[in-house]
Each structure stands twice: as C-alpha cells, then as structure tokens.
Design a protein around this motif. Structure first.
Motif, PDB file in Angstrom:
ATOM      1  N   GLY A  88       0.626  -1.418  -0.108  1.00  0.00           N
ATOM      2  CA  GLY A  88      -0.071   0.180  -0.189  1.00  0.00           C
ATOM      3  C   GLY A  88       0.729   1.691   0.063  1.00  0.00           C
ATOM      4  O   GLY A  88       1.620   1.187   0.343  1.00  0.00           O
ATOM      5  N   THR A  89       0.377   2.488   0.208  1.00  0.00           N
ATOM      6  CA  THR A  89       1.098   3.613  -0.288  1.00  0.00           C
ATOM      7  C   THR A  89       0.719   4.045   1.580  1.00  0.00           C
ATOM      8  O   THR A  89      -0.645   4.819   1.306  1.00  0.00           O
ATOM      9  N   VAL A  90       1.501   5.078   2.274  1.00  0.00           N
ATOM     10  CA  VAL A  90       1.531   6.190   3.457  1.00  0.00           C
ATOM     11  C   VAL A  90       1.607   7.316   2.806  1.00  0.00           C
ATOM     12  O   VAL A  90       3.004   7.308   1.768  1.00  0.00           O
ATOM     13  N   PRO A  91       1.686   8.566   3.659  1.00  0.00           N
ATOM     14  CA  PRO A  91       1.629   9.886   3.286  1.00  0.00           C
ATOM     15  C   PRO A  91       3.384   9.982   4.010  1.00  0.00           C
ATOM     16  O   PRO A  91       3.771  11.071   3.751  1.00  0.00           O
ATOM     17  N   ASN A  92       4.067   9.524   4.822  1.00  0.00           N
ATOM     18  CA  ASN A  92       5.417   9.969   5.711  1.00  0.00           C
ATOM     19  C   ASN A  92       6.149   8.879   6.708  1.00  0.00           C
ATOM     20  O   ASN A  92       4.725   7.749   6.539  1.00  0.00           O
ATOM     21  N   TRP A  93       7.205   8.703   7.244  1.00  0.00           N
ATOM     22  CA  TRP A  93       7.781   7.667   7.553  1.00  0.00           C
ATOM     23  C   TRP A  93       6.837   7.720   8.970  1.00  0.00           C
ATOM     24  O   TRP A  93       6.799   6.493   9.452  1.00  0.00           O
ATOM     25  N   SER A  94       6.473   8.304   9.659  1.00  0.00           N
ATOM     26  CA  SER A  94       5.947   8.144  10.740  1.00  0.00           C
ATOM     27  C   SER A  94       4.476   6.570  10.592  1.00  0.00           C
ATOM     28  O   SER A  94       4.277   5.719  11.686  1.00  0.00           O
ATOM     29  N   ALA A  95       4.051   6.906   9.415  1.00  0.00           N
ATOM     30  CA  ALA A  95       3.179   6.199   8.955  1.00  0.00           C
ATOM     31  C   ALA A  95       3.038   4.998   8.757  1.00  0.00           C
ATOM     32  O   ALA A  95       2.437   3.556   9.080  1.00  0.00           O
ATOM     33  N   TYR A  96       3.753   4.592   7.974  1.00  0.00           N
ATOM     34  CA  TYR A  96       5.000   3.320   7.444  1.00  0.00           C
ATOM     35  C   TYR A  96       5.785   2.592   9.217  1.00  0.00           C
ATOM     36  O   TYR A  96       5.002   1.403   8.870  1.00  0.00           O
ATOM     37  N   ARG A  97       5.780   3.233   9.785  1.00  0.00           N
ATOM     38  CA  ARG A  97       6.976   2.928  11.011  1.00  0.00           C
ATOM     39  C   ARG A  97       5.474   1.956  12.195  1.00  0.00           C
ATOM     40  O   ARG A  97       6.003   0.805  12.843  1.00  0.00           O
ATOM     41  N   ALA A  98       4.441   3.135  11.642  1.00  0.00           N
ATOM     42  CA  ALA A  98       3.141   2.628  12.681  1.00  0.00           C
ATOM     43  C   ALA A  98       3.004   1.022  12.225  1.00  0.00           C
ATOM     44  O   ALA A  98       2.312   0.481  12.560  1.00  0.00           O
ATOM     45  N   ALA A  99       2.678   0.949  10.669  1.00  0.00           N
ATOM     46  CA  ALA A  99       2.207  -0.298   9.683  1.00  0.00           C
ATOM     47  C   ALA A  99       3.105  -1.413  10.697  1.00  0.00           C
ATOM     48  O   ALA A  99       2.944  -2.434  11.017  1.00  0.00           O
ATOM     49  N   ILE A 100       4.479  -1.129   9.907  1.00  0.00           N
ATOM     50  CA  ILE A 100       5.576  -1.711  10.082  1.00  0.00           C
ATOM     51  C   ILE A 100       5.936  -2.242  11.877  1.00  0.00           C
ATOM     52  O   ILE A 100       6.011  -3.935  11.811  1.00  0.00           O
ATOM     53  N   GLU A 101       5.933  -1.931  12.734  1.00  0.00           N
ATOM     54  CA  GLU A 101       6.078  -1.958  13.975  1.00  0.00           C
ATOM     55  C   GLU A 101       4.665  -3.019  14.316  1.00  0.00           C
ATOM     56  O   GLU A 101       5.269  -3.937  15.532  1.00  0.00           O
TER      57      GLU A 101
END
Length: 220
Positions: free
Chosen positions: A189-202
């Motif tokens: 998928g696509t996320v708007p920023n690093w914070s969103a990315y890390r939240a999903a991966i974590e």
C-alpha cells in the motif's frame, strides 16, 4: 537539481547537523526526486543507524539508500572479534526478555552474523538493536529465524496486525494491505510519511505468530 530536490536535501542536512549523535560533516547527501542516498563515514554503528533514521524522518523523503561506512577514529583501540562477540553475547544474555540459548553470534573483522532462532519477531529486531550498540561492530546481518512457541492461524495473525494498525492515530488502516501465509506477513500500500510507515511495520513486528515480514509499503 530541482527546487524541490534542493529543499529536501537542505532539510536532510539540517536534520543531520541537528542530531548530536551524528558528525554530519563527514556525510554526503545526494537526492534524486524524493530519494536520498547517504555516503561518507561515521565513527560507530549507532551513528550510522541514527543518520539513516534522520533521513527517513525528514519531510519529503520517500526512500533512503544507505552507503555510509563505519570508520573508528585512528586513536581508538578497536576491540577484537573475540571481545565483540563476548560483549554481544553478554548483553543479550542479560536482557530479561530474550532467551539466548538458541542464538549464535558469529563475527569476522567486526562484521556480525546473528544466527539461530527466537520465538517472536520483535525479539529478532531487539537482538539486532542490542548488537548495534557494541563497540567495534561495523555491520550486522540478521539471519535469526522466528519459531513461535504456539501455532496461530494466518487469518488470526492478519486480523491482529490490522486491529493494531486500526488503533493507531498515525496510520490509516485503509492505506495498508495485509496478507499472511505460513506466518509470513506481507504489507503493501501507500502511506503519506515515515511515521505512518513505521506504525504499520511495528504492528506486524509486534504481533504474535509473525515469522517474517515482507515490506512492500511505499511512502508517497
């Protein structure tokens, strides 16, 4: 270089110089569109990881290529491989949340290979974090396999990851696709920023039953 690229480069450089953990004067920042490449050297492995994180956290950055090397100061006495191995093993053994019985540490010229098994994915990442703080480490390859102590069906694992993401304010569950097969979680998928990315991966890293993570998330 476009105005947008110049702005992104300036923000990354400013962020590196702000970070007291990093000697930014030895780091070169290249930018192509929104993709950053870091080159140069730092004086320890933690500084290398900090520099990469700084770049990822910078507004406008969607990808970071890390070409930074670790070069200890000439006056510094670099520990032997035996000393590094002992330090890593002791720090892992002293961690109350990790059973080091099935973890094997191999080191050659400062390059660390983490092998063996742990029973949760977050422990795999934690072992690497512990090793990264040991003086003399130049590079880490994490080959730890995750072998859960209980069987959790893939459907439940996927639902648990999704529920965790949905509870977080920094990422929209609608932006993330989750598939789990034999414990391997694939996030896309696509996320708007690093914070969103890390939240999903974590969310995936900390979910019981996850044995591997395939990261196909794109930061836009």
């Amino acid at each position: 270089m476009t105005k947008k690229e110049e702005d992104i480069k300036k923000r990354v450089i400013d962020h590196l110089y702000w970070d007291n953990r990093v000697d930014a004067s030895k780091i070169k920042v290249d930018v192509k569109e929104s993709e950053i490449t870091l080159k140069g050297s730092v004086e320890n492995y933690n500084a290398r990881e900090a520099a990469v994180l700084d770049a990822w956290q910078t507004r406008g950055v969607t990808k970071v290529n890390n070409e930074i090397s670790v070069k200890y100061p000439p006056a510094y006495t670099i520990p032997s491989d035996k000393e590094i191995k002992s330090s890593v093993e002791n720090l892992i053994a002293w961690n109350p949340n990790i059973d080091s019985t099935d973890i094997d540490i191999k080191i050659k010229n400062g390059f660390v290979d983490l092998e063996g098994t742990v029973d949760a994915y977050w422990k795999k990442t934690r072992v690497e974090q512990i090793a990264s703080g040991v003086s003399g480490v130049l590079e880490i390859t994490n080959k730890l396999a995750v072998v859960p102590t209980e069987d959790i069906v893939d459907k439940v694992v996927a639902e648990d990851i999704a529920s965790s993401i949905d509870r977080k304010f920094s990422v929209d569950i609608e932006d993330v696709n989750i598939k789990v097969k034999d414990g391997k979680a694939t996030l896309s998928g696509t996320v708007p920023n690093w914070s969103a990315y890390r939240a999903a991966i974590e969310s995936a890293e900390n979910t019981a039953g996850v044995t591997e993570i395939v990261d196909n998330i794109i930061i836009t």
